[in-house]
Design an enzyme around this catalytic site. Sequence first.
Site, mmCIF file in Angstrom:
data_model
loop_
_atom_site.group_PDB
_atom_site.id
_atom_site.type_symbol
_atom_site.label_atom_id
_atom_site.label_comp_id
_atom_site.label_asym_id
_atom_site.label_seq_id
_atom_site.Cartn_x
_atom_site.Cartn_y
_atom_site.Cartn_z
ATOM 1 N N TYR A 1 -10.089 -6.271 12.864
ATOM 2 C CA TYR A 1 -9.387 -5.801 11.672
ATOM 3 C C TYR A 1 -9.411 -6.867 10.588
ATOM 4 O O TYR A 1 -9.243 -8.053 10.849
ATOM 5 C CB TYR A 1 -7.921 -5.441 11.990
ATOM 6 C CG TYR A 1 -7.178 -4.948 10.750
ATOM 7 C CD1 TYR A 1 -7.276 -3.624 10.341
ATOM 8 C CD2 TYR A 1 -6.438 -5.828 9.957
ATOM 9 C CE1 TYR A 1 -6.647 -3.170 9.190
ATOM 10 C CE2 TYR A 1 -5.798 -5.384 8.802
ATOM 11 C CZ TYR A 1 -5.911 -4.060 8.418
ATOM 12 O OH TYR A 1 -5.292 -3.626 7.282
ATOM 13 N N SER B 1 0.821 -1.226 0.000
ATOM 14 C CA SER B 1 0.000 0.000 0.000
ATOM 15 C C SER B 1 0.847 1.266 0.000
ATOM 16 O O SER B 1 0.306 2.372 0.041
ATOM 17 C CB SER B 1 -0.937 0.004 1.209
ATOM 18 O OG SER B 1 -0.204 -0.142 2.407
ATOM 19 N N LYS C 1 -16.922 29.305 -29.271
ATOM 20 C CA LYS C 1 -17.319 28.697 -28.002
ATOM 21 C C LYS C 1 -16.585 29.253 -26.792
ATOM 22 O O LYS C 1 -15.397 29.551 -26.846
ATOM 23 C CB LYS C 1 -17.105 27.179 -28.048
ATOM 24 C CG LYS C 1 -18.025 26.423 -28.982
ATOM 25 C CD LYS C 1 -19.517 26.593 -28.686
ATOM 26 C CE LYS C 1 -19.953 25.873 -27.447
ATOM 27 N NZ LYS C 1 -19.853 24.405 -27.609
ATOM 28 N N ASN D 1 -2.536 -1.856 13.431
ATOM 29 C CA ASN D 1 -3.982 -1.629 13.471
ATOM 30 C C ASN D 1 -4.344 -0.356 14.234
ATOM 31 O O ASN D 1 -5.199 0.418 13.791
ATOM 32 C CB ASN D 1 -4.702 -2.832 14.074
ATOM 33 C CG ASN D 1 -4.530 -4.082 13.217
ATOM 34 O OD1 ASN D 1 -3.976 -4.001 12.123
ATOM 35 N ND2 ASN D 1 -4.976 -5.217 13.712
ATOM 36 N N SER E 1 -13.231 25.864 -27.875
ATOM 37 C CA SER E 1 -13.362 24.632 -28.639
ATOM 38 C C SER E 1 -12.245 24.568 -29.669
ATOM 39 O O SER E 1 -11.840 25.595 -30.214
ATOM 40 C CB SER E 1 -14.723 24.616 -29.336
ATOM 41 O OG SER E 1 -14.674 23.824 -30.513
ATOM 42 N N ASN F 1 -16.821 27.685 -23.136
ATOM 43 C CA ASN F 1 -17.471 26.586 -22.428
ATOM 44 C C ASN F 1 -17.230 26.631 -20.915
ATOM 45 O O ASN F 1 -16.131 26.962 -20.469
ATOM 46 C CB ASN F 1 -16.972 25.247 -22.984
ATOM 47 C CG ASN F 1 -17.382 25.045 -24.435
ATOM 48 O OD1 ASN F 1 -18.440 25.479 -24.858
ATOM 49 N ND2 ASN F 1 -16.509 24.400 -25.207
ATOM 50 N N HIS G 1 -39.563 23.209 -10.717
ATOM 51 C CA HIS G 1 -39.725 22.389 -11.939
ATOM 52 C C HIS G 1 -39.078 23.046 -13.157
ATOM 53 O O HIS G 1 -39.570 22.875 -14.277
ATOM 54 C CB HIS G 1 -41.214 22.139 -12.245
ATOM 55 C CG HIS G 1 -42.029 21.745 -11.068
ATOM 56 N ND1 HIS G 1 -42.239 20.437 -10.715
ATOM 57 C CD2 HIS G 1 -42.687 22.492 -10.140
ATOM 58 C CE1 HIS G 1 -43.014 20.393 -9.632
ATOM 59 N NE2 HIS G 1 -43.279 21.631 -9.256
ATOM 60 N N GLU H 1 -18.567 22.251 -15.133
ATOM 61 C CA GLU H 1 -18.906 20.874 -15.532
ATOM 62 C C GLU H 1 -18.025 19.865 -14.795
ATOM 63 O O GLU H 1 -18.484 18.791 -14.384
ATOM 64 C CB GLU H 1 -18.737 20.718 -17.041
ATOM 65 C CG GLU H 1 -19.784 21.502 -17.820
ATOM 66 C CD GLU H 1 -19.471 21.600 -19.302
ATOM 67 O OE1 GLU H 1 -20.406 21.543 -20.104
ATOM 68 O OE2 GLU H 1 -18.295 21.745 -19.679
HETATM 69 N N1 ARG Z 1 -1.695 -1.142 5.421
HETATM 70 C C1 ARG Z 1 -2.576 -1.589 6.423
HETATM 71 C C2 ARG Z 1 -3.926 -0.874 6.309
HETATM 72 O O1 ARG Z 1 -3.968 0.150 5.745
HETATM 73 C C3 ARG Z 1 -2.007 -1.300 7.773
HETATM 74 C C4 ARG Z 1 -2.531 -2.214 8.805
HETATM 75 C C5 ARG Z 1 -1.989 -3.578 8.562
HETATM 76 N N2 ARG Z 1 -2.418 -4.470 9.577
HETATM 77 C C6 ARG Z 1 -2.410 -5.776 9.398
HETATM 78 N N3 ARG Z 1 -2.874 -6.502 10.364
HETATM 79 N N4 ARG Z 1 -1.958 -6.335 8.301
HETATM 80 O O2 ARG Z 1 -4.936 -1.332 6.779
#
Ligand code: ARG
Length: 460
Positions: free
Chosen positions: A316, A22, A282, A109, A276, A284, A155, A289
């Site tokens: 978790y 991650s 144009k 965690n 455009s 725009n 409306h 948007e």
């Molecule tokens: N990258 C993990 C998350 O965002 C961190 C926590 C990982 N904990 C674990 N028990 N693998 O949740």
Amino acid sequence: MKLWGGRFEAGPSEVFERFSGSLHFDRRLADADIRGSQAYARALETVGILTTAEREKAVAAFEAMRAEASAAGFFDGADDEDVHTLIIRKLKERVGGIADKIHTGRSRNDLVSLDIRLWLRDEIDATRELLGSLMAALIQCARRDPQAIIPGYTHTRRAQPVLWPHYLLAYFEMFARDHERFGEARARVNAMPIGSGALAGSAFPFDREAIARDLGFAAITRNSMDVAGDRDFALDFLHAAGLTMIHLSRLAEDWILYSGEEYGWLELGDGVTSGSSMMPQKKNPDSLELIRGKCGAVFGDYSALFLIMKGLPMTYNRDLQEDKPRLFDAADQVRGSLEMAAVVIETTRLKPAPPLTAVEDSWAVATDLADALARSGVAFHQAHKIVGRLVRESVRDSKKPADWSAEALAAFDPAFTPEMARYVRPEEGIRTREIAGGTGPRTVAAALDEAERRLEALRG
Ligand code: ARG
């Protein structure tokens, strides 16, 4: 480096590492992770895990790392599983064995919960500031044309005349509630989870209140299992972000229409529009948007996290890692959209004639005439019928309200007294709506002043 591995004979497969890592997104939490870890080093000293000298070394190394983390290159070549692992590895490179103690009594965690909360708190503060600037831009815009009259719609049909500032203040109220909602989300984010450990609570006697004070949290979380599995606070943020985007997208939609040729009320600044590649004429409204489009993206983030959370067993589960891309995306979109909307509002100019003509060409004053009849004692249903007939015949004969004199009205129906003829002019009906929250000129002027004071108090 890994924060685990002793139990395994073989290492993770390349595919699994790529799939589960991650760092490429949670690197955004680096500063929060470092700040939290500095406080944690101080807490570890209080329970005798780090000596004073070790704590000093760790805190100083973290401080140096904080500066580096915001510069380019900090993450170059890093292949750590996540940001938490990376920060501990970098600490180890600086202070050696002390780093092996930093994770005592802590789990990723409770750490990831802490990091998100620290990050989100700042993000909410920045978002609320942008909301304040947007609200200021609305007030400024209202002040430029305090008397302008536009048709209010239901409306998408011309309904009743309102003052332009009254319309703008409607959005002010929506954004004021968004500001409040972000504040409520912040209150729930602002609880300190460290000490929860993996799920059962840390086995080291930390003074959790002291850690909370150290990191500026208002409270500590109350249940370690709850902490390990909870992302309500992230959903609260997404809810506030989603509603803000809804309000922005409605304003965007209005202004896309109002600035188009069919309405012709607003001139958008050149700086927020684009041309455009083929059609030379144009201009725009792309900025608006995109705001409208990004609203959809934020809603995607919102529903994604709801679905990720659904039915997760306590406590978790790695599913929860999927919270961050949604959270980061929504935060970026809402901030970007707020910033963009403020510039659009600051650079847009109202052309008061077309909306006034739109009122005068229509029967938006019909309710004012019916109300006048009702005030003179005609039962409202009768009054409604009389004016309905007036509108029907006028439409048939291509007559506008201004084409009706007092005499002609009295001839049409004797219930019309001479003084009622003034209600063919929209400003007269507007003047009858000085009720609190209405579009009466004095009420709107006072609401505008009050909005200014409220905004000052919010930003104070
Ligand atoms: N990258 C993990 C998350 O965002 C961190 C926590 C990982 N904990 C674990 N028990 N693998 O949740």
